[in-house]
Design an enzyme around this catalytic site. Sequence first.
Site, PDB file in Angstrom:
ATOM      1  N   TYR A   1      17.404  77.622  38.144  1.00  0.00           N
ATOM      2  CA  TYR A   1      17.093  76.638  39.187  1.00  0.00           C
ATOM      3  C   TYR A   1      18.322  75.791  39.502  1.00  0.00           C
ATOM      4  O   TYR A   1      18.665  75.589  40.669  1.00  0.00           O
ATOM      5  CB  TYR A   1      15.928  75.764  38.719  1.00  0.00           C
ATOM      6  CG  TYR A   1      15.456  74.742  39.732  1.00  0.00           C
ATOM      7  CD1 TYR A   1      14.661  75.120  40.819  1.00  0.00           C
ATOM      8  CD2 TYR A   1      15.788  73.392  39.601  1.00  0.00           C
ATOM      9  CE1 TYR A   1      14.219  74.184  41.741  1.00  0.00           C
ATOM     10  CE2 TYR A   1      15.348  72.452  40.522  1.00  0.00           C
ATOM     11  CZ  TYR A   1      14.561  72.847  41.578  1.00  0.00           C
ATOM     12  OH  TYR A   1      14.129  71.917  42.504  1.00  0.00           O
TER      13      TYR A   1
ATOM     14  N   LYS B   1      20.474  75.480  43.040  1.00  0.00           N
ATOM     15  CA  LYS B   1      20.634  74.224  43.787  1.00  0.00           C
ATOM     16  C   LYS B   1      22.118  73.848  43.934  1.00  0.00           C
ATOM     17  O   LYS B   1      22.505  73.270  44.947  1.00  0.00           O
ATOM     18  CB  LYS B   1      19.825  73.105  43.121  1.00  0.00           C
ATOM     19  CG  LYS B   1      18.295  73.338  43.181  1.00  0.00           C
ATOM     20  CD  LYS B   1      17.780  73.427  44.628  1.00  0.00           C
ATOM     21  CE  LYS B   1      16.269  73.445  44.710  1.00  0.00           C
ATOM     22  NZ  LYS B   1      15.774  73.508  46.107  1.00  0.00           N
TER      23      LYS B   1
HETATM   24  P1  NAD Z   1       6.000  72.268  46.209  1.00  0.00           P
HETATM   25  O1  NAD Z   1       5.830  73.447  45.324  1.00  0.00           O
HETATM   26  O2  NAD Z   1       4.876  71.364  46.404  1.00  0.00           O
HETATM   27  O3  NAD Z   1       6.522  72.711  47.662  1.00  0.00           O
HETATM   28  C1  NAD Z   1       7.294  73.869  47.883  1.00  0.00           C
HETATM   29  C2  NAD Z   1       6.737  74.543  49.112  1.00  0.00           C
HETATM   30  O4  NAD Z   1       7.557  75.701  49.411  1.00  0.00           O
HETATM   31  C3  NAD Z   1       5.318  75.070  48.898  1.00  0.00           C
HETATM   32  O5  NAD Z   1       4.490  74.646  49.947  1.00  0.00           O
HETATM   33  C4  NAD Z   1       5.483  76.579  48.858  1.00  0.00           C
HETATM   34  O6  NAD Z   1       4.369  77.306  49.337  1.00  0.00           O
HETATM   35  C5  NAD Z   1       6.695  76.753  49.766  1.00  0.00           C
HETATM   36  N1  NAD Z   1       7.353  78.038  49.537  1.00  0.00           N
HETATM   37  C6  NAD Z   1       7.675  78.602  48.359  1.00  0.00           C
HETATM   38  N2  NAD Z   1       8.227  79.811  48.556  1.00  0.00           N
HETATM   39  C7  NAD Z   1       8.288  80.001  49.898  1.00  0.00           C
HETATM   40  C8  NAD Z   1       8.751  81.052  50.724  1.00  0.00           C
HETATM   41  N3  NAD Z   1       9.268  82.177  50.192  1.00  0.00           N
HETATM   42  N4  NAD Z   1       8.651  80.917  52.066  1.00  0.00           N
HETATM   43  C9  NAD Z   1       8.093  79.793  52.595  1.00  0.00           C
HETATM   44  N5  NAD Z   1       7.631  78.756  51.873  1.00  0.00           N
HETATM   45  C10 NAD Z   1       7.723  78.874  50.532  1.00  0.00           C
HETATM   46  O7  NAD Z   1       7.267  71.479  45.613  1.00  0.00           O
HETATM   47  P2  NAD Z   1       8.144  70.270  46.203  1.00  0.00           P
HETATM   48  O8  NAD Z   1       8.457  69.421  45.050  1.00  0.00           O
HETATM   49  O9  NAD Z   1       7.524  69.678  47.417  1.00  0.00           O
HETATM   50  O10 NAD Z   1       9.486  71.054  46.587  1.00  0.00           O
HETATM   51  C11 NAD Z   1      10.100  70.983  47.865  1.00  0.00           C
HETATM   52  C12 NAD Z   1      11.616  71.152  47.691  1.00  0.00           C
HETATM   53  O11 NAD Z   1      12.130  70.046  46.950  1.00  0.00           O
HETATM   54  C13 NAD Z   1      12.014  72.394  46.904  1.00  0.00           C
HETATM   55  O12 NAD Z   1      13.179  72.969  47.471  1.00  0.00           O
HETATM   56  C14 NAD Z   1      12.328  71.850  45.530  1.00  0.00           C
HETATM   57  O13 NAD Z   1      13.214  72.690  44.820  1.00  0.00           O
HETATM   58  C15 NAD Z   1      12.934  70.512  45.885  1.00  0.00           C
HETATM   59  N6  NAD Z   1      12.937  69.516  44.809  1.00  0.00           N
HETATM   60  C16 NAD Z   1      11.785  69.029  44.279  1.00  0.00           C
HETATM   61  C17 NAD Z   1      11.834  68.060  43.281  1.00  0.00           C
HETATM   62  C18 NAD Z   1      10.616  67.453  42.655  1.00  0.00           C
HETATM   63  O14 NAD Z   1      10.760  66.617  41.740  1.00  0.00           O
HETATM   64  N7  NAD Z   1       9.410  67.805  43.061  1.00  0.00           N
HETATM   65  C19 NAD Z   1      13.076  67.606  42.816  1.00  0.00           C
HETATM   66  C20 NAD Z   1      14.232  68.119  43.384  1.00  0.00           C
HETATM   67  C21 NAD Z   1      14.156  69.074  44.380  1.00  0.00           C
END
Ligand code: NAD
Length: 276
Positions: A169, A173
């Site tokens: 991961y 990133k």
């Molecule tokens: P989440 O799992 O709720 O949302 C991710 C979304 O991406 C989901 O709706 C999922 O269905 C969609 N998705 C996954 N694979 C896909 C694909 N192949 N095509 C289209 N859609 C797809 O998680 P989140 O926390 O809302 O994550 C959103 C972004 O933020 C991600 O890139 C994640 O890596 C990043 N992020 C999250 C956090 C955290 O603490 N939650 C921290 C840093 C970065």
Amino acid sequence: MEIQGKTVIVTGAARGIGRGIAEAFARDGASVVLADLGAVAGERAGPWNYKLATLGDLATTAVDIREQGGTCLALEVDVSDRASCQSLVKQSLEAFGGIDVLVNNAGVIQSGPLVDFAESDWDRIFAVNVKGIFLLSQAALPHMQANGGLIINIASVAGKQGFPDMGAYCASKFAAISLTQSMAAELAEFDIRVNAICPGNVDTSMWFDHLSKSERQQRLYGTDTVEDTFRAVVGATIPLGREQSPADMAEAALYLARADNVTGIALTVAGGIVMN
Ligand code: NAD
């Protein structure tokens, strides 16, 4: 950029951070394409180690945004699939006539020690978190290069610092941030700005359905519920002592939309977990 009247595509918009960003742009008067895995794309993405969004989640988000007075269209996409990305761009242009902002937010996680980390999980993380940015941006570029615009890639604090059990991961990133910088340098001549946002710990499915349940977090912080484990991690690791929210990330995205002289940055919104 004036947000009113613009067209914004947000991937992974059915829930979590993507939903928060989509709601904010809709509230400010943009037409928003909510793009996420649906039934078919979800099957193609294969079994994942926690539940990704369903077609029902996507439809619910669209209904909620319309009830709040926003304009949106929900479309299925698998960002790791070239044809699916091209179809999303085509449908978006047909519906709204342009693409001004592309938010590459869709992302997935798998954690665990590298010693027995599955090669298939490594590949899937890179297929979504890195290649997904490339494929959808490439599909949108012919239109965006003619008109200028903004691309926002959602990276992570894990793109600025390594964390144990998160090698794949973190690597994905870090790659998202370097891709952001290359795109910013390359696309400046077309008046396309490209920036990343690096969230800290946001209370989404990624935490509650995966990270809070991971062996390492359970060993270090394990409590009775995944929510309490998340809050224990937040308390122990974030200098400001509070979690981040989808609304925080939306605020950062709106800032980047309005900041006409900002390109190539990776804006950390993380309460001080990392300070660069
Ligand atoms: P989440 O799992 O709720 O949302 C991710 C979304 O991406 C989901 O709706 C999922 O269905 C969609 N998705 C996954 N694979 C896909 C694909 N192949 N095509 C289209 N859609 C797809 O998680 P989140 O926390 O809302 O994550 C959103 C972004 O933020 C991600 O890139 C994640 O890596 C990043 N992020 C999250 C956090 C955290 O603490 N939650 C921290 C840093 C970065």
